[in-house]
Design a protein around this motif. Structure first.
Motif, PDB file in Angstrom:
ATOM      1  N   HIS A 161      -3.999   9.469  -0.339  1.00  0.00           N
ATOM      2  CA  HIS A 161      -5.126   8.503  -0.751  1.00  0.00           C
ATOM      3  C   HIS A 161      -4.283   7.254  -0.806  1.00  0.00           C
ATOM      4  CE1 HIS A 161      -7.735  11.830  -2.213  1.00  0.00           C
ATOM      5  NE2 HIS A 161      -8.634  11.170  -1.226  1.00  0.00           N
ATOM      6  N   ALA A 162      -4.629   6.143  -0.411  1.00  0.00           N
ATOM      7  CA  ALA A 162      -4.102   4.842  -0.308  1.00  0.00           C
ATOM      8  C   ALA A 162      -4.055   4.108  -1.840  1.00  0.00           C
ATOM      9  CB  ALA A 162      -4.414   3.973   0.715  1.00  0.00           C
ATOM     10  N   VAL A 171      -5.817   8.450   3.972  1.00  0.00           N
ATOM     11  CA  VAL A 171      -4.703   8.060   5.302  1.00  0.00           C
ATOM     12  C   VAL A 171      -4.636   9.458   5.926  1.00  0.00           C
ATOM     13  CG1 VAL A 171      -2.770   7.379   5.858  1.00  0.00           C
ATOM     14  CG2 VAL A 171      -3.834   6.176   3.549  1.00  0.00           C
ATOM     15  N   TRP A 212       0.801  -1.235  -0.019  1.00  0.00           N
ATOM     16  CA  TRP A 212      -0.052   0.031  -0.016  1.00  0.00           C
ATOM     17  C   TRP A 212       0.797   1.236   0.021  1.00  0.00           C
ATOM     18  CZ3 TRP A 212      -5.156  -0.084  -1.124  1.00  0.00           C
ATOM     19  CH2 TRP A 212      -5.544  -1.376  -0.828  1.00  0.00           C
ATOM     20  N   TYR A 267      -2.776  -1.311   7.696  1.00  0.00           N
ATOM     21  CA  TYR A 267      -2.973  -1.288   5.912  1.00  0.00           C
ATOM     22  C   TYR A 267      -3.814  -2.304   6.065  1.00  0.00           C
ATOM     23  CZ  TYR A 267       0.689  -4.881   7.541  1.00  0.00           C
ATOM     24  OH  TYR A 267       1.255  -5.712   7.804  1.00  0.00           O
ATOM     25  N   THR A 319      -8.673   4.991  -0.115  1.00  0.00           N
ATOM     26  CA  THR A 319      -8.923   5.500   1.147  1.00  0.00           C
ATOM     27  C   THR A 319      -8.055   6.531   1.644  1.00  0.00           C
ATOM     28  OG1 THR A 319      -9.560   3.083   1.951  1.00  0.00           O
ATOM     29  CG2 THR A 319      -8.860   4.551   3.681  1.00  0.00           C
ATOM     30  N   LEU A 339      -7.366  -0.845   4.910  1.00  0.00           N
ATOM     31  CA  LEU A 339      -7.162  -0.116   3.633  1.00  0.00           C
ATOM     32  C   LEU A 339      -8.237  -0.684   2.661  1.00  0.00           C
ATOM     33  CD1 LEU A 339      -3.502   1.160   3.776  1.00  0.00           C
ATOM     34  CD2 LEU A 339      -5.747   2.639   4.673  1.00  0.00           C
TER      35      LEU A 339
END
Length: 301
Positions: A257-258, A299, A250, A290, A297, A293
């Motif tokens: 943003h992930a 963060v 990730w 993670y 998503t 996630l």
């Protein structure tokens, strides 16, 4: 994300651990130390009820006095030639027996007091006041931490590159301390599951701040040669597997943003694995949290 593939996680261990016990059975009357307390050699640790031992000593002392009195009275007869040799030998034998019993009684009374055979800190207390101590049952353990050892597991592909004098730097977050490692002791038997060898790094600990069980981060310099020292490495746990079997990590973009990023991996070094492809310079990798996630998503960090 880091390019240091020579960092490992280790655990601090005591130099030696000495189990201390009573030689006989008895009810613990007093326990004078607690876990973590520093003790010096000869310091009193615990006592068991000595009532019986004192009674036996009183009896032995009385027998000794009686034997000595008889010896003095019969000696005058022996010197005057009025006592047969065989009786004189018997009297001296009784005196020797009384002396032996007296020494045993004194030793039994002394053994009711448990003292530290070495200096160190109390590691674990197994018996408390009011409990019955059994012969040779460990009452406490005394740990020597004037020098400690940091235990580290090294992959089999790297163990040959570590020698007794390989330089190491040890960081312990619990006490915010940094130490230079000393000589290294290498294990000769590999773990059958992980194919790693245990090594132990000697570390001076004169201030006794390093305590057994503390987690340490260990870095080697100039001693561990891997196939790709310039490659990026990440924690092994941060590499995940897709449904099709491909691997990913990730990452987080500049807008927080992930995103999944497919990668290829190389060799494992301690608790890190090298990334041989898929990442670009400057990308940020998520190594904690993670599990919750999903793609896109936001963060917070």
């Amino acid at each position: 994300m880091t390019s240091d593939s020579h960092t490992y996680v280790g655990t601090v261990e005591e130099r030696t651990a000495t189990a201390v016990s009573f030689t006989g059975m008895g009810l613990v009357k007093r326990m004078l130390v607690s876990e973590g307390q520093s003790v010096g050699r000869g310091q009193l640790i615990a006592e068991i009820d000595d009532t019986q031992a004192r009674n036996l000593l009183s009896g032995a002392e009385a027998q000794m006095a009686q034997a000595n009195d008889a010896l003095q009275r019969y000696k005058m007869l022996y010197d005057a030639g009025s006592l047969p040799e065989v009786q004189w030998v018997e009297i001296k034998s009784k005196v020797a027996q009384a002396q032996s019993q007296l020494q045993v009684a004194r030793k039994n009374l002394s053994d009711c007091r448990l003292t530290a055979p070495v200096s160190g800190i109390i590691g674990k207390k197994m018996v408390g006041a009011g409990e019955t101590a059994l012969p040779s049952q460990a009452v406490v353990t005394i740990l020597d931490i004037s020098t400690v050892k940091v235990k580290v597991s090294i992959p089999e592909g790297e163990i040959s590159s570590i020698r007794a004098n390989t330089p190491s730097l040890i960081k312990v977050e619990a006490i915010d301390g940094t130490y230079h490692g000393g000589t290294i002791e290498k294990g000769v038997s590999a773990d059958v599951m992980t194919h790693t060898y245990d090594i132990r790094i000697n570390v001076a600990n004169s201030d006794r701040r390093l305590l057994p069980g503390m987690v340490a981060t260990v870095s080697f310099s100039g001693g561990v040669n891997t196939a790709s020292e310039s490659q990026t490495s990440v924690p092994v746990t941060s590499v995940q597997k897709n449904a099709d079997g491909s691997l990913f990590v990730w990452t987080v973009d500049k807008d927080k943003h992930a995103h999944r990023c497919n990668v290829t991996i190389g060799s494992t070094h301690g608790n890190r694995v090298s990334i041989t492809g898929g990442l670009s310079d400057g990308q940020r990798i998520i190594t904690q949290g993670y599990q919750k996630l999903s793609e896109g998503t936001r963060v917070i960090y």
